[in-house]
Every structure is written in structure tokens, then in C-alpha cells.
Scaffold this motif. Sequence first.
Motif, PDB file in Angstrom:
ATOM      1  N   ASN A  48       0.788  -1.230   0.000  1.00 14.18           N
ATOM      2  CA  ASN A  48       0.000   0.000   0.000  1.00 14.18           C
ATOM      3  C   ASN A  48       0.824   1.286   0.000  1.00 14.18           C
ATOM      4  O   ASN A  48       0.293   2.352   0.305  1.00 14.18           O
ATOM      5  CB  ASN A  48      -0.988  -0.006   1.172  1.00 14.18           C
ATOM      6  N   ALA A  49       2.098   1.221  -0.385  1.00 16.20           N
ATOM      7  CA  ALA A  49       2.938   2.427  -0.380  1.00 16.20           C
ATOM      8  C   ALA A  49       2.588   3.390  -1.519  1.00 16.20           C
ATOM      9  O   ALA A  49       2.654   4.602  -1.344  1.00 16.20           O
ATOM     10  CB  ALA A  49       4.411   2.052  -0.462  1.00 16.20           C
ATOM     11  N   HIS A  50       2.221   2.868  -2.695  1.00 16.92           N
ATOM     12  CA  HIS A  50       1.961   3.711  -3.865  1.00 16.92           C
ATOM     13  C   HIS A  50       0.752   3.196  -4.625  1.00 16.92           C
ATOM     14  O   HIS A  50       0.437   2.010  -4.591  1.00 16.92           O
ATOM     15  CB  HIS A  50       3.161   3.717  -4.818  1.00 16.92           C
ATOM     16  N   SER A  51       0.137   4.101  -5.340  1.00 16.70           N
ATOM     17  CA  SER A  51      -0.956   3.763  -6.247  1.00 16.70           C
ATOM     18  C   SER A  51      -0.443   3.949  -7.670  1.00 16.70           C
ATOM     19  O   SER A  51       0.276   4.909  -7.953  1.00 16.70           O
ATOM     20  CB  SER A  51      -2.138   4.695  -5.966  1.00 16.70           C
ATOM     21  N   TYR A  52      -0.808   3.026  -8.561  1.00 10.21           N
ATOM     22  CA  TYR A  52      -0.306   3.051  -9.935  1.00 10.21           C
ATOM     23  C   TYR A  52      -1.473   2.966 -10.914  1.00 10.21           C
ATOM     24  O   TYR A  52      -2.420   2.211 -10.694  1.00 10.21           O
ATOM     25  CB  TYR A  52       0.599   1.841 -10.210  1.00 10.21           C
ATOM     26  N   ALA A  53      -1.369   3.707 -12.018  1.00 12.06           N
ATOM     27  CA  ALA A  53      -2.328   3.572 -13.110  1.00 12.06           C
ATOM     28  C   ALA A  53      -1.808   2.513 -14.092  1.00 12.06           C
ATOM     29  O   ALA A  53      -2.474   1.533 -14.371  1.00 12.06           O
ATOM     30  CB  ALA A  53      -2.535   4.902 -13.818  1.00 12.06           C
ATOM     31  N   ASN A  54      -0.574   2.708 -14.589  1.00 15.57           N
ATOM     32  CA  ASN A  54       0.046   1.781 -15.527  1.00 15.57           C
ATOM     33  C   ASN A  54       1.261   1.172 -14.854  1.00 15.57           C
ATOM     34  O   ASN A  54       2.205   1.882 -14.506  1.00 15.57           O
ATOM     35  CB  ASN A  54       0.450   2.507 -16.811  1.00 15.57           C
ATOM     36  N   VAL A  55       1.234  -0.156 -14.681  1.00 14.54           N
ATOM     37  CA  VAL A  55       2.256  -0.815 -13.874  1.00 14.54           C
ATOM     38  C   VAL A  55       2.554  -2.211 -14.417  1.00 14.54           C
ATOM     39  O   VAL A  55       1.686  -2.851 -15.020  1.00 14.54           O
ATOM     40  CB  VAL A  55       1.793  -0.873 -12.389  1.00 14.54           C
ATOM     41  N   PHE A  56       3.789  -2.652 -14.213  1.00 14.82           N
ATOM     42  CA  PHE A  56       4.200  -4.019 -14.545  1.00 14.82           C
ATOM     43  C   PHE A  56       4.764  -4.629 -13.269  1.00 14.82           C
ATOM     44  O   PHE A  56       5.727  -4.139 -12.709  1.00 14.82           O
ATOM     45  CB  PHE A  56       5.248  -3.992 -15.657  1.00 14.82           C
ATOM     46  N   ILE A  57       4.135  -5.696 -12.797  1.00 14.94           N
ATOM     47  CA  ILE A  57       4.549  -6.403 -11.582  1.00 14.94           C
ATOM     48  C   ILE A  57       5.089  -7.765 -11.994  1.00 14.94           C
ATOM     49  O   ILE A  57       4.479  -8.460 -12.812  1.00 14.94           O
ATOM     50  CB  ILE A  57       3.367  -6.639 -10.624  1.00 14.94           C
ATOM     51  N   ARG A  58       6.235  -8.135 -11.415  1.00 20.24           N
ATOM     52  CA  ARG A  58       6.824  -9.453 -11.640  1.00 20.24           C
ATOM     53  C   ARG A  58       7.168 -10.065 -10.291  1.00 20.24           C
ATOM     54  O   ARG A  58       7.513  -9.342  -9.354  1.00 20.24           O
ATOM     55  CB  ARG A  58       8.088  -9.357 -12.469  1.00 20.24           C
ATOM     56  N   ALA A  59       7.125 -11.385 -10.214  1.00 19.67           N
ATOM     57  CA  ALA A  59       7.496 -12.073  -8.978  1.00 19.67           C
ATOM     58  C   ALA A  59       8.114 -13.423  -9.316  1.00 19.67           C
ATOM     59  O   ALA A  59       7.687 -14.103 -10.257  1.00 19.67           O
ATOM     60  CB  ALA A  59       6.284 -12.278  -8.076  1.00 19.67           C
ATOM     61  N   LEU A 129       2.482  -9.433 -14.493  1.00 15.46           N
ATOM     62  CA  LEU A 129       1.177  -8.844 -14.772  1.00 15.46           C
ATOM     63  C   LEU A 129       1.386  -7.376 -15.130  1.00 15.46           C
ATOM     64  O   LEU A 129       1.936  -6.619 -14.335  1.00 15.46           O
ATOM     65  CB  LEU A 129       0.262  -8.962 -13.545  1.00 15.46           C
ATOM     66  N   SER A 130       0.961  -7.022 -16.329  1.00 19.29           N
ATOM     67  CA  SER A 130       1.028  -5.636 -16.776  1.00 19.29           C
ATOM     68  C   SER A 130      -0.395  -5.102 -16.879  1.00 19.29           C
ATOM     69  O   SER A 130      -1.240  -5.716 -17.538  1.00 19.29           O
ATOM     70  CB  SER A 130       1.719  -5.554 -18.133  1.00 19.29           C
ATOM     71  N   CYS A 131      -0.642  -3.997 -16.217  1.00 22.94           N
ATOM     72  CA  CYS A 131      -1.916  -3.287 -16.354  1.00 22.94           C
ATOM     73  C   CYS A 131      -1.574  -1.923 -16.930  1.00 22.94           C
ATOM     74  O   CYS A 131      -1.007  -1.077 -16.239  1.00 22.94           O
ATOM     75  CB  CYS A 131      -2.612  -3.148 -14.999  1.00 22.94           C
ATOM     76  N   GLY A 161      -0.209  -6.147  -5.631  1.00 25.52           N
ATOM     77  CA  GLY A 161      -0.214  -7.159  -4.580  1.00 25.52           C
ATOM     78  C   GLY A 161       0.117  -8.537  -5.096  1.00 25.52           C
ATOM     79  O   GLY A 161       0.431  -8.737  -6.275  1.00 25.52           O
ATOM     80  N   ILE A 162       0.046  -9.491  -4.168  1.00 27.27           N
ATOM     81  CA  ILE A 162       0.309 -10.901  -4.444  1.00 27.27           C
ATOM     82  C   ILE A 162      -0.836 -11.732  -3.891  1.00 27.27           C
ATOM     83  O   ILE A 162      -1.591 -11.262  -3.030  1.00 27.27           O
ATOM     84  CB  ILE A 162       1.642 -11.364  -3.814  1.00 27.27           C
ATOM     85  N   VAL A 179       9.556  -9.388  -5.534  1.00 22.35           N
ATOM     86  CA  VAL A 179       8.497  -8.742  -6.310  1.00 22.35           C
ATOM     87  C   VAL A 179       9.112  -7.467  -6.879  1.00 22.35           C
ATOM     88  O   VAL A 179       9.690  -6.664  -6.142  1.00 22.35           O
ATOM     89  CB  VAL A 179       7.267  -8.402  -5.441  1.00 22.35           C
ATOM     90  N   ARG A 180       9.000  -7.288  -8.213  1.00 19.23           N
ATOM     91  CA  ARG A 180       9.510  -6.092  -8.885  1.00 19.23           C
ATOM     92  C   ARG A 180       8.343  -5.307  -9.466  1.00 19.23           C
ATOM     93  O   ARG A 180       7.465  -5.892 -10.100  1.00 19.23           O
ATOM     94  CB  ARG A 180      10.473  -6.455 -10.012  1.00 19.23           C
ATOM     95  N   VAL A 181       8.379  -4.008  -9.274  1.00 18.24           N
ATOM     96  CA  VAL A 181       7.317  -3.142  -9.752  1.00 18.24           C
ATOM     97  C   VAL A 181       7.936  -2.021 -10.576  1.00 18.24           C
ATOM     98  O   VAL A 181       8.879  -1.371 -10.124  1.00 18.24           O
ATOM     99  CB  VAL A 181       6.523  -2.542  -8.569  1.00 18.24           C
ATOM    100  N   SER A 182       7.408  -1.815 -11.779  1.00 18.83           N
ATOM    101  CA  SER A 182       7.859  -0.700 -12.607  1.00 18.83           C
ATOM    102  C   SER A 182       6.643  -0.043 -13.249  1.00 18.83           C
ATOM    103  O   SER A 182       5.670  -0.720 -13.593  1.00 18.83           O
ATOM    104  CB  SER A 182       8.849  -1.156 -13.675  1.00 18.83           C
ATOM    105  N   GLU A 183       6.707   1.279 -13.366  1.00 19.78           N
ATOM    106  CA  GLU A 183       5.623   1.992 -14.022  1.00 19.78           C
ATOM    107  C   GLU A 183       5.780   1.844 -15.533  1.00 19.78           C
ATOM    108  O   GLU A 183       6.877   1.847 -16.052  1.00 19.78           O
ATOM    109  CB  GLU A 183       5.615   3.460 -13.602  1.00 19.78           C
TER     110      GLU A 183
END
Length: 184
Positions: A48-59, A129-131, A161-162, A179-183
Motif C-alpha cells: 500500500n505504499a503507492h498507487s499506480y495507473a500503468n504498472v508491470f509487476i513481476r514475482a 502482470l502488466s496493467c 499485490g500478491i 516482487v519487482r514493480v515498474s511503471e
Amino acid sequence: FTDEFDTPSTFWQFFQTGGMDSPLTAFENGQLRVDIPSRDTWHIGIHNAHSYANVFIRAKVSASPSGSVGLVCRYSETNGWFEFNIASDGTYNALLGQWLAPGIAKYLPLAADGSGLINAGAINSEIGLSCKDNFMNLYVNETLLRRLDITNYGLTEGNIGITAASFKESPMSALFDWVRVSEE
């Protein structure tokens, strides 16, 4: 950012839906460990540290051969979230989740299928997962599995999240290496 789970983080918040017993979550040995003692239990961890509109999450995740693991994007407690899961039977699904009440979630299936990219048995994969804008892209081991149009669901921004879940068999354990997160 990358969370390698070297130290506990106050940014992770965990929720349970279903199941008789509460899952146990621990930051240990450079991993996030989720142990689910009862059958038919879903465990969601939201960063819950940041909110993202366009994001790519990897784990990078491994799990026992009795459940599923996944990723979440655009999580909003009031509006819902998108979820991508791979299961130990070699299948995957994409879902729209929404809270009906604390601990009670409703899921609308967006896609479900099997794939040779997902080995049946114990899970040991990199999932992604890319949104981005109006599309959700599902990845397994850096290979695009499916692209979904999510225009009509109204979720434009939220947390990542996971997930981990047990099915008919229990206990179930999942280990998230990172877990890697990139905008996008």
C-alpha cells in the motif's frame, strides 16, 4: 522498486477470504513465506505504499503442488482489483475481485485456460502482470500468455499485490523470492 524480502515491511497488508484457519505470513531467509493450513483459503497481500495507473509487476515464486499463486494490480478496497493466478494443475485465470464485506470477496472470471508454460505440480516460475491503459497482459517466465481488454471494468488506478490460495488439499505453502514493480 524491488522487494527482496530481506527485512519485514510495514507496507504489506494481508487479507484472508474463505478457509477455517488463518494463513501465516513471515519474512524469512530473504523470502516472503505464506503458509495456508486449511483448504479453500485465499490470501491476498497488498503493498500500500503507492498507487499506480500503468504498472508491470513481476514475482519469482515457488509453491507446493496444492494451490495457486498470483499478482494483483489496480487494487482499491472500494472499487475492486484485477488478479492473475497460476495453479499447480497447469492452469491460469484472470479475475476481477471485489469486496462484498470484510473477508468476503466476489470474483468475476475474465479468462481461464491451461498452458504448457505452466508446469503441473509444484510451482516454480516467474510470473508477470502488466496493467496498462485498457489492457492487462499475463506473463509466465517472461513469455506473454494472454492480453485482455479491461476497458469496461472502470479500474484505472490502485495498489499492487500478491496472492496465494489452497484448494481441496492443505496445507499449502508459497515462497516469494522477490516482487519487482515498474511503471509502464
